[in-house]
Design an enzyme around this catalytic site. Sequence first.
Site, PDB file in Angstrom:
ATOM      1  N   GLU A  99      40.289  17.313 -49.484  1.00 32.32           N
ATOM      2  CA  GLU A  99      41.229  17.592 -50.568  1.00 32.32           C
ATOM      3  C   GLU A  99      42.556  16.883 -50.321  1.00 32.32           C
ATOM      4  O   GLU A  99      42.991  16.748 -49.186  1.00 32.32           O
ATOM      5  CB  GLU A  99      41.421  19.106 -50.679  1.00 32.32           C
ATOM      6  N   CYS A 112      50.154  14.886 -50.438  1.00 31.69           N
ATOM      7  CA  CYS A 112      49.761  15.598 -49.219  1.00 31.69           C
ATOM      8  C   CYS A 112      48.312  15.205 -48.937  1.00 31.69           C
ATOM      9  O   CYS A 112      47.427  15.514 -49.730  1.00 31.69           O
ATOM     10  CB  CYS A 112      49.909  17.099 -49.446  1.00 31.69           C
ATOM     11  N   CYS A 119      38.533  20.930 -39.678  1.00 29.00           N
ATOM     12  CA  CYS A 119      39.527  20.893 -38.603  1.00 29.00           C
ATOM     13  C   CYS A 119      38.953  21.611 -37.390  1.00 29.00           C
ATOM     14  O   CYS A 119      38.199  22.565 -37.527  1.00 29.00           O
ATOM     15  CB  CYS A 119      40.817  21.583 -39.054  1.00 29.00           C
ATOM     16  N   CYS A 123      43.424  27.547 -35.990  1.00 29.70           N
ATOM     17  CA  CYS A 123      44.620  28.359 -36.245  1.00 29.70           C
ATOM     18  C   CYS A 123      44.154  29.566 -37.077  1.00 29.70           C
ATOM     19  O   CYS A 123      43.436  29.404 -38.068  1.00 29.70           O
ATOM     20  CB  CYS A 123      45.664  27.554 -37.001  1.00 29.70           C
ATOM     21  N   CYS A 126      44.777  29.855 -41.065  1.00 29.39           N
ATOM     22  CA  CYS A 126      44.556  28.677 -41.918  1.00 29.39           C
ATOM     23  C   CYS A 126      43.127  28.627 -42.444  1.00 29.39           C
ATOM     24  O   CYS A 126      42.171  28.785 -41.674  1.00 29.39           O
ATOM     25  CB  CYS A 126      44.862  27.413 -41.118  1.00 29.39           C
ATOM     26  N   GLU A 171      43.794  17.557 -38.231  1.00 29.90           N
ATOM     27  CA  GLU A 171      44.907  17.322 -37.311  1.00 29.90           C
ATOM     28  C   GLU A 171      45.073  15.806 -37.148  1.00 29.90           C
ATOM     29  O   GLU A 171      44.257  15.156 -36.494  1.00 29.90           O
ATOM     30  CB  GLU A 171      44.605  18.000 -35.969  1.00 29.90           C
ATOM     31  N   LEU A 226      55.164  25.009 -35.774  1.00 30.73           N
ATOM     32  CA  LEU A 226      55.565  25.799 -34.603  1.00 30.73           C
ATOM     33  C   LEU A 226      55.141  27.269 -34.757  1.00 30.73           C
ATOM     34  O   LEU A 226      54.428  27.803 -33.932  1.00 30.73           O
ATOM     35  CB  LEU A 226      57.085  25.678 -34.425  1.00 30.73           C
ATOM     36  N   CYS A 344      49.733  25.004 -48.640  1.00 33.14           N
ATOM     37  CA  CYS A 344      49.494  24.833 -47.200  1.00 33.14           C
ATOM     38  C   CYS A 344      48.475  25.836 -46.706  1.00 33.14           C
ATOM     39  O   CYS A 344      48.590  27.027 -46.958  1.00 33.14           O
ATOM     40  CB  CYS A 344      50.767  25.130 -46.399  1.00 33.14           C
TER      41      CYS A 344
HETATM   42  N1  SAH Z   1      47.079  20.108 -38.354  1.00 36.17           N
HETATM   43  C1  SAH Z   1      48.381  19.712 -38.820  1.00 36.17           C
HETATM   44  C2  SAH Z   1      48.342  19.334 -40.274  1.00 36.17           C
HETATM   45  C3  SAH Z   1      48.068  20.500 -41.210  1.00 36.17           C
HETATM   46  S1  SAH Z   1      49.524  20.801 -42.048  1.00 36.17           S
HETATM   47  C4  SAH Z   1      49.388  20.796 -38.510  1.00 36.17           C
HETATM   48  O1  SAH Z   1      48.978  21.832 -38.026  1.00 36.17           O
HETATM   49  O2  SAH Z   1      50.577  20.583 -38.692  1.00 36.17           O
HETATM   50  C5  SAH Z   1      49.308  22.295 -42.801  1.00 36.17           C
HETATM   51  C6  SAH Z   1      50.535  23.146 -42.598  1.00 36.17           C
HETATM   52  O3  SAH Z   1      50.309  24.397 -43.267  1.00 36.17           O
HETATM   53  C7  SAH Z   1      50.761  23.474 -41.144  1.00 36.17           C
HETATM   54  O4  SAH Z   1      52.131  23.621 -40.893  1.00 36.17           O
HETATM   55  C8  SAH Z   1      50.087  24.830 -41.042  1.00 36.17           C
HETATM   56  O5  SAH Z   1      50.522  25.546 -39.925  1.00 36.17           O
HETATM   57  C9  SAH Z   1      50.458  25.459 -42.351  1.00 36.17           C
HETATM   58  N2  SAH Z   1      49.552  26.524 -42.789  1.00 36.17           N
HETATM   59  C10 SAH Z   1      48.269  26.702 -42.456  1.00 36.17           C
HETATM   60  N3  SAH Z   1      47.782  27.800 -43.069  1.00 36.17           N
HETATM   61  C11 SAH Z   1      48.786  28.312 -43.796  1.00 36.17           C
HETATM   62  C12 SAH Z   1      48.889  29.416 -44.689  1.00 36.17           C
HETATM   63  N4  SAH Z   1      47.853  30.195 -44.939  1.00 36.17           N
HETATM   64  N5  SAH Z   1      50.073  29.633 -45.281  1.00 36.17           N
HETATM   65  C13 SAH Z   1      51.136  28.808 -45.060  1.00 36.17           C
HETATM   66  N6  SAH Z   1      51.085  27.745 -44.244  1.00 36.17           N
HETATM   67  C14 SAH Z   1      49.920  27.507 -43.612  1.00 36.17           C
END
Ligand code: SAH
Length: 351
Positions: A99, A112, A119, A123, A126, A171, A226, A344
Site C-alpha cells: 500500500e 507515503c 514487516c 511492533c 502496528c 522497515e 521512538l 500510520c
Molecule cells: N518501520 C519504519 C517505517 C514505518 S513508519 C518505522 O518504524 O519507522 C510507520 C509509523 O507509524 C511508525 O512511526 C510507526 O511506529 C507508526 N505506527 C505504527 N502503528 C501505528 C498506529 N497504530 N498508530 C499510530 N502510529 C503507528
Amino acid sequence: MPTVAEKSVLKDIRKMSLAELEAFFVAHQEKPFRAKQVYEWLWKKSATDFDQMTNLSLELRDLLKKNFSINPIKVDRMQRSADGTIKNAVRLHDGLIVESVLIPTPDRITACVSSQVGCSLDCTFCATARLKRMRNLSADEIYDQVVVIREQAEQYFGRPLTNIVFMGMGEPLLNYNNVLAAIDKITSPKGLNMAPRRITVSTVGIAKMIKKLADDGVKFNLAVSLHDAINETRSRLMPINETNPLEDLAEALKYWYKKTGRKVTYEYVVWKGINDTPEHVRALVKFCKHIPCKVNLIEYNPIDDGPYQQASPEAVKLYQDTLHAHGIIARIRKSRGQDIDAACGQLANKI
Ligand code: SAH
C-alpha cells in the site's frame, strides 16, 4: 515477440545500470548514447512500455522487447478518504500487494511509500506487523509508487508532489540497498530530480544501519519511531529494542549528527496507561538532549480492539509543553485517512 512465458524470464531492464545498458547497445553494434535515451525514458519519463520510447527506431524497440521486460506496479484499488487522503493497493509483478498513500495538506502533497511487503519487526501496536515480512521491494517498485502518487497529485489536486516519506509498510533500513537505489532514481537529475531534503526515511531505529546511512553521506532526512525513552517500556512496544536498546540508538544518532549535521525527527505515540505519565515525559526530554531533534506526537490509530488506546489530550499536551519548555520543537499530528485504514500503522492489505 516474446510469449508470456518467455517474457517472465527476460531480464528486467530497470535492474540495469547505465553502464550495463551502454555495454548492451555496443554489443549489438549500436551507438552507446542509445543507453542514455533508454535510461531517461525509464527513470525520468517513467516509461512502462518500450513503445513509448518514440525516439528509438521500431527496430531498436524490438531489440529491447526481445531482451528485456519492464515490470511496472499496477494500482489494484484506490480509495479516497473524506479528508482527501488517497490509499492505493498496488499489485507487484508477482501478485503481492503493498500500500502507498497520498496525503494532501494545504501546503504539501506527501507520498507515503512502502519498502517491504509486510514487516518483520513485530511492533505490538502496528497492523503491518501482523502480515510478517514476505519480501523486500525492488528499487523500481519503490520508485513506481512515487510515480503513481505524483500523477495522482496532478490529476486530483492539480498540484505537484512535494514530499516523500518512507512510512508505509516495512522497515526501510532492512531493505537498505534498494531503498537507497530508489532514492537515487527519485533525486537524480537523470531521474525525477526531487530534492533529497524533501524525503524522509523513517526507521524503527536500527543503530548499525543509522551509522551506515551517516557513513554513506545520504542527503535525506531521518525519522526514528521512538514511542518511549525507557528501555523496559520500549521493548514491550517494539521488540527490536531488546537487541537494539536506547543506549545503542543514542550512540548511533550522535554518530549521525556528527557526520551529517542534520536533526532527527522522533515519532511518538502517547498511549493511555503505557507512557502517559511524567516519568515517561522526563525520559523523552532527556533522550532529546542527545542531539538536535524535533518530536512529532502522532495520534494512535486503532488497529483492533487490542490493549492500546490513545492517551488523553491533556497527557499529550503535557508532553508538548514540557518539550517546548526545554527548547525542543514538538508538534501534535492529527491522523489522516483513518476512515480508509490509510493512517500510520493501519496498512495491512485489508481489501
Ligand atoms: N518501520 C519504519 C517505517 C514505518 S513508519 C518505522 O518504524 O519507522 C510507520 C509509523 O507509524 C511508525 O512511526 C510507526 O511506529 C507508526 N505506527 C505504527 N502503528 C501505528 C498506529 N497504530 N498508530 C499510530 N502510529 C503507528
